[in-house]
Design a protein around this motif. Sequence first.
Motif, short mmCIF file in Angstrom:
data_model
loop_
_atom_site.label_atom_id
_atom_site.label_comp_id
_atom_site.label_asym_id
_atom_site.label_seq_id
_atom_site.Cartn_x
_atom_site.Cartn_y
_atom_site.Cartn_z
N LEU A 7 -0.73 18.65 7.87
CA LEU A 7 -0.53 17.25 8.21
C LEU A 7 0.89 16.76 7.97
O LEU A 7 1.20 15.61 8.29
N LEU A 8 1.75 17.60 7.45
CA LEU A 8 3.10 17.17 7.13
C LEU A 8 3.84 16.72 8.38
O LEU A 8 3.99 17.48 9.35
N GLY A 9 4.28 15.45 8.39
CA GLY A 9 5.01 14.92 9.52
C GLY A 9 4.16 14.52 10.70
O GLY A 9 4.69 14.04 11.71
N ARG A 10 2.84 14.70 10.61
CA ARG A 10 1.94 14.30 11.69
C ARG A 10 1.62 12.81 11.57
O ARG A 10 1.61 12.25 10.48
N THR A 11 1.31 12.20 12.70
CA THR A 11 0.92 10.78 12.70
C THR A 11 -0.59 10.68 12.83
O THR A 11 -1.17 11.22 13.77
N ALA A 12 -1.20 9.98 11.89
CA ALA A 12 -2.64 9.77 11.89
C ALA A 12 -2.95 8.28 12.00
O ALA A 12 -2.38 7.46 11.27
N VAL A 13 -3.85 7.94 12.89
CA VAL A 13 -4.33 6.57 13.07
C VAL A 13 -5.70 6.46 12.42
O VAL A 13 -6.57 7.31 12.66
N VAL A 14 -5.92 5.45 11.60
CA VAL A 14 -7.23 5.21 10.99
C VAL A 14 -7.63 3.78 11.28
O VAL A 14 -6.91 2.84 10.92
N THR A 15 -8.77 3.59 11.94
CA THR A 15 -9.28 2.24 12.15
C THR A 15 -10.18 1.85 10.99
O THR A 15 -10.73 2.70 10.29
N GLY A 16 -10.33 0.54 10.78
CA GLY A 16 -11.11 0.08 9.63
C GLY A 16 -10.48 0.52 8.33
O GLY A 16 -11.18 0.91 7.39
N ALA A 17 -9.13 0.44 8.25
CA ALA A 17 -8.40 1.04 7.14
C ALA A 17 -8.15 0.08 5.99
O ALA A 17 -7.44 0.44 5.04
N ALA A 18 -8.71 -1.12 6.04
CA ALA A 18 -8.41 -2.11 5.00
C ALA A 18 -9.19 -1.88 3.71
O ALA A 18 -8.79 -2.37 2.65
N ARG A 19 -10.27 -1.13 3.79
CA ARG A 19 -11.12 -0.94 2.61
C ARG A 19 -12.01 0.27 2.82
O ARG A 19 -12.06 0.86 3.89
N GLY A 20 -12.74 0.64 1.78
CA GLY A 20 -13.78 1.66 1.88
C GLY A 20 -13.29 3.02 2.33
O GLY A 20 -12.24 3.51 1.90
N VAL A 21 -14.07 3.66 3.20
CA VAL A 21 -13.75 5.00 3.67
C VAL A 21 -12.39 5.01 4.34
O VAL A 21 -11.58 5.93 4.13
N GLY A 22 -12.08 4.00 5.17
CA GLY A 22 -10.82 3.98 5.89
C GLY A 22 -9.62 3.92 4.95
O GLY A 22 -8.64 4.65 5.13
N GLU A 23 -9.68 3.04 3.96
CA GLU A 23 -8.58 2.93 3.01
C GLU A 23 -8.39 4.24 2.24
O GLU A 23 -7.27 4.75 2.12
N GLN A 24 -9.48 4.79 1.72
CA GLN A 24 -9.37 6.01 0.93
C GLN A 24 -8.90 7.18 1.77
O GLN A 24 -8.11 8.03 1.32
N LEU A 25 -9.36 7.25 3.03
CA LEU A 25 -8.91 8.33 3.89
C LEU A 25 -7.43 8.19 4.21
O LEU A 25 -6.69 9.19 4.25
N ALA A 26 -6.96 6.96 4.42
CA ALA A 26 -5.54 6.75 4.65
C ALA A 26 -4.73 7.24 3.46
O ALA A 26 -3.68 7.90 3.62
N ARG A 27 -5.19 6.94 2.26
CA ARG A 27 -4.49 7.38 1.06
C ARG A 27 -4.45 8.90 0.97
O ARG A 27 -3.43 9.51 0.62
N THR A 28 -5.58 9.52 1.27
CA THR A 28 -5.67 10.97 1.15
C THR A 28 -4.81 11.67 2.20
O THR A 28 -4.09 12.64 1.90
N LEU A 29 -4.85 11.19 3.44
CA LEU A 29 -4.03 11.80 4.49
C LEU A 29 -2.54 11.59 4.21
O LEU A 29 -1.72 12.48 4.44
N SER A 30 -2.18 10.41 3.69
CA SER A 30 -0.80 10.14 3.34
C SER A 30 -0.33 11.09 2.24
O SER A 30 0.78 11.65 2.32
N ALA A 31 -1.17 11.29 1.23
CA ALA A 31 -0.81 12.20 0.14
C ALA A 31 -0.65 13.63 0.63
O ALA A 31 0.07 14.43 0.00
N ARG A 32 -1.28 13.96 1.76
CA ARG A 32 -1.17 15.31 2.32
C ARG A 32 -0.06 15.41 3.36
O ARG A 32 0.04 16.42 4.06
N GLY A 33 0.76 14.38 3.46
CA GLY A 33 1.96 14.48 4.27
C GLY A 33 1.97 13.74 5.58
O GLY A 33 2.99 13.75 6.29
#
Length: 312
Positions: A7-33
């Motif tokens: 995932l390093l340098g890749r762009t990921a779009v997450v809908t429903g990202a303000a809370r819950g699964v979306g927020e946590q997934l955004a954090r996890t994908l960001s931490a993975r690059g």
Amino acid sequence: MRGHPPLLGRTAVVTGAARGVGEQLARTLSARGARLALVGLEEAELARVAASLTGEAAHWHTDVTDADAMVRTARSVQERFGTIDVVVANAGVAASGLFRHRDPDVWRRVIEVNLIGSANTAHAFLPALLDSRGYYLQIASLAALAPAPMMTAYCASKAGVEAFAHTLRTEVAHHGVRIGVGYLSWTDTDMVRGGEQVAALRELRSRLPWPAGRTYPLGPAVDRLAAGVERRARNVYGQPWLRAARFARTALPSLVVRHTRAHMPVLEPRAADAPATLLGAGGAADSTSRPTAPTAPTVPHPLSGTSPVPEI
């Protein structure tokens, strides 16, 4: 390159990202690059999440049920980041109550956000995914596999998005685009905690057999989703036992009816008092945070060549 983080340098779009699964997934994908594009209704919350991520991130205040707005958002994300490699259709709402007592507007909104919103997401971002030979992950649910009494709209919408994603896979596989479906059981989010405030639904859940009745922690479930994104997996299971549930799906409706038959006469009068609202803080925000789409000239959508959509 061997060992290069996928995932390093890749762009990921997450809908429903303000809370819950979306927020946590955004954090996890960001931490993975990954670079993150956060899409949703709660602008202040999206800004908070974006500012707190470890890598590059931006947010877009967009209602997934607005097809034209989603097209504008997809173009804006591509202008901001250049390419789009991953799209996670996570935005969702839920409501509880007996079908015959349903509020038609609330019931319809669940279908609009969960099913129509997912289709709008896929349609808006598919041109970019075709360019990048990217990956689209549709968040479904145990509700796609087994009936959940008092949640007819949610079950219908999640069964719908599962079928939609499987069918879309057949249309784009030869272009190198991978489509995955993510399955989650009851996971510790605002939506599930909101369901706990509905007495009849809470009691019904307490009567479900293990492992279907428990609430699972958010972190491990999202870690499995993120690993599925890295693998570009066809099916991702937030709780490992859902793999077996998926293969046993033909038997699940009969098993649920058999299990709940004795309980529904007791729960039915209590279910009549269920609030006619969307569950949780995200559900409350849905009715107060929908943006007003600006007017703009129309141009052809890149997939159709003829369908008018607003220019950015």
